[in-house]
Design a protein around this motif. Sequence first.
Motif, mmCIF file in Angstrom:
data_model
loop_
_atom_site.group_PDB
_atom_site.id
_atom_site.type_symbol
_atom_site.label_atom_id
_atom_site.label_comp_id
_atom_site.label_asym_id
_atom_site.label_seq_id
_atom_site.Cartn_x
_atom_site.Cartn_y
_atom_site.Cartn_z
ATOM 1 N N GLU A 1 -8.718 13.164 -0.238
ATOM 2 C CA GLU A 1 -7.503 13.968 -0.105
ATOM 3 C C GLU A 1 -6.538 13.317 0.888
ATOM 4 O OE1 GLU A 1 -6.373 18.241 1.909
ATOM 5 O OE2 GLU A 1 -8.212 18.130 0.706
ATOM 6 N N THR A 2 -7.080 12.817 2.000
ATOM 7 C CA THR A 2 -6.242 12.142 2.995
ATOM 8 C C THR A 2 -5.590 10.906 2.405
ATOM 9 O OG1 THR A 2 -7.619 12.934 4.812
ATOM 10 C CG2 THR A 2 -6.252 11.005 5.251
ATOM 11 N N LEU A 3 -6.378 10.117 1.675
ATOM 12 C CA LEU A 3 -5.838 8.903 1.066
ATOM 13 C C LEU A 3 -4.754 9.241 0.047
ATOM 14 C CD1 LEU A 3 -5.926 5.825 0.753
ATOM 15 C CD2 LEU A 3 -7.706 6.143 -0.982
ATOM 16 N N ARG A 4 -4.975 10.288 -0.732
ATOM 17 C CA ARG A 4 -3.976 10.659 -1.730
ATOM 18 C C ARG A 4 -2.652 11.050 -1.089
ATOM 19 N NH1 ARG A 4 -7.855 14.218 -5.860
ATOM 20 N NH2 ARG A 4 -8.574 12.434 -7.132
ATOM 21 N N THR A 5 -2.693 11.716 0.058
ATOM 22 C CA THR A 5 -1.443 12.085 0.722
ATOM 23 C C THR A 5 -0.733 10.855 1.293
ATOM 24 O OG1 THR A 5 -2.550 12.509 2.844
ATOM 25 C CG2 THR A 5 -2.329 14.367 1.327
ATOM 26 N N ALA A 6 -1.521 9.824 1.603
ATOM 27 C CA ALA A 6 -0.934 8.603 2.154
ATOM 28 C C ALA A 6 -0.397 7.678 1.078
ATOM 29 C CB ALA A 6 -1.991 7.851 2.978
ATOM 30 N N ARG A 7 -0.908 7.784 -0.119
ATOM 31 C CA ARG A 7 -0.666 6.767 -1.135
ATOM 32 C C ARG A 7 0.796 6.591 -1.553
ATOM 33 N NH1 ARG A 7 -4.071 5.702 -6.753
ATOM 34 N NH2 ARG A 7 -3.299 3.571 -7.005
ATOM 35 N N PRO A 8 1.634 7.642 -1.585
ATOM 36 C CA PRO A 8 3.030 7.416 -1.987
ATOM 37 C C PRO A 8 3.762 6.402 -1.120
ATOM 38 C CG PRO A 8 2.517 9.752 -2.081
ATOM 39 C CD PRO A 8 1.335 9.091 -1.436
ATOM 40 N N GLY A 9 3.334 6.213 0.114
ATOM 41 C CA GLY A 9 3.988 5.245 0.985
ATOM 42 C C GLY A 9 3.348 3.880 0.974
ATOM 43 N N LEU A 10 2.509 3.611 -0.033
ATOM 44 C CA LEU A 10 1.754 2.357 -0.072
ATOM 45 C C LEU A 10 1.964 1.664 -1.414
ATOM 46 C CD1 LEU A 10 -1.519 3.822 1.481
ATOM 47 C CD2 LEU A 10 0.161 2.375 2.642
ATOM 48 N N PRO A 11 3.080 0.981 -1.589
ATOM 49 C CA PRO A 11 3.383 0.370 -2.890
ATOM 50 C C PRO A 11 2.429 -0.741 -3.289
ATOM 51 C CG PRO A 11 4.956 -0.340 -1.218
ATOM 52 C CD PRO A 11 4.151 0.762 -0.610
ATOM 53 N N ASP A 12 1.756 -1.390 -2.310
ATOM 54 C CA ASP A 12 0.844 -2.489 -2.644
ATOM 55 C C ASP A 12 -0.512 -2.001 -3.134
ATOM 56 O OD1 ASP A 12 2.694 -4.422 -1.878
ATOM 57 O OD2 ASP A 12 2.052 -4.362 0.217
ATOM 58 N N LEU A 13 -0.815 -0.741 -2.884
ATOM 59 C CA LEU A 13 -2.135 -0.222 -3.220
ATOM 60 C C LEU A 13 -2.218 0.078 -4.711
ATOM 61 C CD1 LEU A 13 -4.923 0.692 -2.323
ATOM 62 C CD2 LEU A 13 -3.956 2.925 -1.747
ATOM 63 N N GLY B 119 -6.827 10.148 10.094
ATOM 64 C CA GLY B 119 -5.941 11.003 9.325
ATOM 65 C C GLY B 119 -4.914 10.193 8.563
ATOM 66 N N LYS B 120 -3.981 10.903 7.935
ATOM 67 C CA LYS B 120 -3.011 10.274 7.036
ATOM 68 C C LYS B 120 -2.209 9.168 7.732
ATOM 69 C CE LYS B 120 1.423 11.034 4.848
ATOM 70 N NZ LYS B 120 2.596 11.919 4.752
ATOM 71 N N ASP B 121 -1.659 9.461 8.907
ATOM 72 C CA ASP B 121 -0.787 8.486 9.564
ATOM 73 C C ASP B 121 -1.533 7.213 9.925
ATOM 74 O OD1 ASP B 121 1.263 10.274 9.312
ATOM 75 O OD2 ASP B 121 1.214 10.958 11.396
ATOM 76 N N ALA B 122 -2.743 7.368 10.459
ATOM 77 C CA ALA B 122 -3.531 6.197 10.842
ATOM 78 C C ALA B 122 -3.912 5.374 9.615
ATOM 79 C CB ALA B 122 -4.780 6.626 11.601
ATOM 80 N N VAL B 123 -4.281 6.043 8.532
ATOM 81 C CA VAL B 123 -4.635 5.347 7.295
ATOM 82 C C VAL B 123 -3.419 4.628 6.719
ATOM 83 C CG1 VAL B 123 -5.324 5.693 4.886
ATOM 84 C CG2 VAL B 123 -6.586 6.832 6.724
ATOM 85 N N THR B 124 -2.300 5.330 6.660
ATOM 86 C CA THR B 124 -1.087 4.742 6.095
ATOM 87 C C THR B 124 -0.673 3.493 6.852
ATOM 88 O OG1 THR B 124 -0.315 6.932 5.392
ATOM 89 C CG2 THR B 124 1.322 5.172 5.516
ATOM 90 N N ALA B 125 -0.674 3.582 8.183
ATOM 91 C CA ALA B 125 -0.225 2.450 8.995
ATOM 92 C C ALA B 125 -1.085 1.223 8.757
ATOM 93 C CB ALA B 125 -0.252 2.838 10.472
ATOM 94 N N ARG B 126 -2.391 1.393 8.701
ATOM 95 C CA ARG B 126 -3.290 0.246 8.550
ATOM 96 C C ARG B 126 -3.246 -0.328 7.143
ATOM 97 N NH1 ARG B 126 -4.227 3.251 12.557
ATOM 98 N NH2 ARG B 126 -5.343 2.554 14.429
#
Length: 643
Positions: free
Chosen positions: A202-214, A169-176
């Motif tokens: 959809e999960t990745l898109r919700t995580a993406r705002p917290g991923l400036p390197d991506l 899910g979002k949290d696990a994806v974001t953290a990694r």
Amino acid sequence: MADSVEQLISVPLQELPQRWRSASRAEEIARARALHDRDPDEYWAWAAGKQRWMRPWDEVRSGDLPEFRYFTGGLLNVADNCVDRWAEDPATADRAAVVWEGEPGDTRTVTYAELARETSALAAGLLELGIGKGDVVAIYLPNLVEAFTAIHACNRIGAIYTVLFSGFGKDAVTARLKVSGAKAVVVADASYRRGKLVPLLETLRTARPGLPDLGHVVVLDRTGRDLPLEAGEVSYADLVARHPEGTPAVPLEANDPAFLIFTSGTESTPKGVVHSVAGFLVGTWANAYWQAGLEQGDVYWVAADVGWLTFPIQAVIGGLACGTTIACYEGALDTPTKERFYEFCERHEVTQVLAAPTVLRMLRSFGEDLCAAHPLPHLKLITVQGEPLDAETFTWAGAHLDVPIVNAYGQTETGSTWTYPVTGVDALKAGSAGRPLPGHDCEIVDDDGLPVPAGTKGNLVITRPFPTLARTVWGDHERYLSAYFNQFPGRYNTKDEAVLDADGHLWVLGRADDVINVAAHRISTMEIEGVVTAHERVAEAAVVGVPDPTKGTVPIAFVTLLAGADADSVSAELIRRVGEELGGYARLAKVYPVTALPKTRTGKTMRRLLRDVLVEGAPRGDTSAMEDPGALDAVLTAVSAAR
């Protein structure tokens, strides 16, 4: 020592029937073991010599645990070894590299020549996006052909790949993604699982705002919905189509980082361990070669999720490095019916299967009639890893599937399974992980680091390096040293309990931190599980320790039962048996019959969640890796009803 361990290691050797033996493989492993006996580095030089090098190495190994290097100065490319050399050979160019089937029933077969073209084109596309050597690319895909092309596209240009479970899910994806600093992600719009869509994009898109390197997202249209792309996203198909010329495989130094994978566990910050270019290639080639016994014409099904390290080891890297045909399945093994496992093997003429022990337990729970209806004449081997294999499942599978059952042991950090009976050669023992492979050495030691005699439980440690052993923790080398080398300096601590029997076979009993203290008596929950799963009506079990005001900790069992079993009578019988066989201190405080146990997609039972439900009333940790959320609901219902 508890009687159950004495009984466990007293299992007699089971010599292979003549029809399962291979004289040529027996001769080859005898030579390999002789090399090891002279010097393990001679064995690794032999294994490395089976690969294609762009520049030979200067020395096989330098340094020792925990700081070591292999094949220093040597240059090669993993994609060149796993894809190009087979595509360039007229004898193998048209051999199927991957035979794929999706859960809805769609199929695709890709030859080595076709795999080489698509991989090279995608690699050129990544270069177009500014991805190069040393950049991290995350692979957030289900089991698809594109998982192979994406990984080898990274290998081709020297990018470091990290594979995420498609169930995260979002949290696990974001953290990694945050820890790895991934610059790009290759993601499917969705995957099919148990007849439903899992919305990866959809999960990745919700995580993406917290991923400036991506900076870039490469989107594969798995479902044919042709979703509109957002800023920073590019179509996988378009990217590949733009680069039919491809790009050459770049020479990489043997010890360059190739692969970053995150370990499971309870730590708050994901721990990414790093494997090297040549070390991972050489070790996984040897792993697949000995464990699966691969020969020309074989179809090897690694029935695991690409996000489990087993899949890159045995399929994407090790399997392709052996030039074999890899069977790949996207969905759940019991969807849409319980026949899916057997039907997949039949359709694709599978010769070897690798899975977690839970797959065999699942087949056993489906019954002998279903097994008898699907005799699988092409099947030659089933090999399992990921959790301890109980003797009852080993015996059932061997008898009803009529193939050898090879039980192997390894860890994310070891980068391969390193102890098991060599296929076609070694005698088997029900549940044992055999003997260490050439190039590997271990000891069983007490808490002070002193070796214990055969038959005595202790801590399993590795005493010398080998190529697939992780080199560091991403961005935190001190964490690597403290996590694996502090307790026993100069030796790698697996943090598993184990025992060696009189024949030199290794029995891994489970995590050392799963040892519970009941009224001042220490016992492994795996020992208790061994007694529970020996019951003829129990399909599988998980035992956890929970706090008790009198005894400190007491064991509680969750069990799934075979069809027709009476839950009350089986529960009472289990409580009696455990007390009789292990002693009153190990007596189960409670047995919860459930319809399913919560597992990860790798087939590992999530005992942490069971403990949370008992102690906290609900799961407190990350549940995003769970295979079937309905299993947790079943546990919650069972516990609630009993209170």
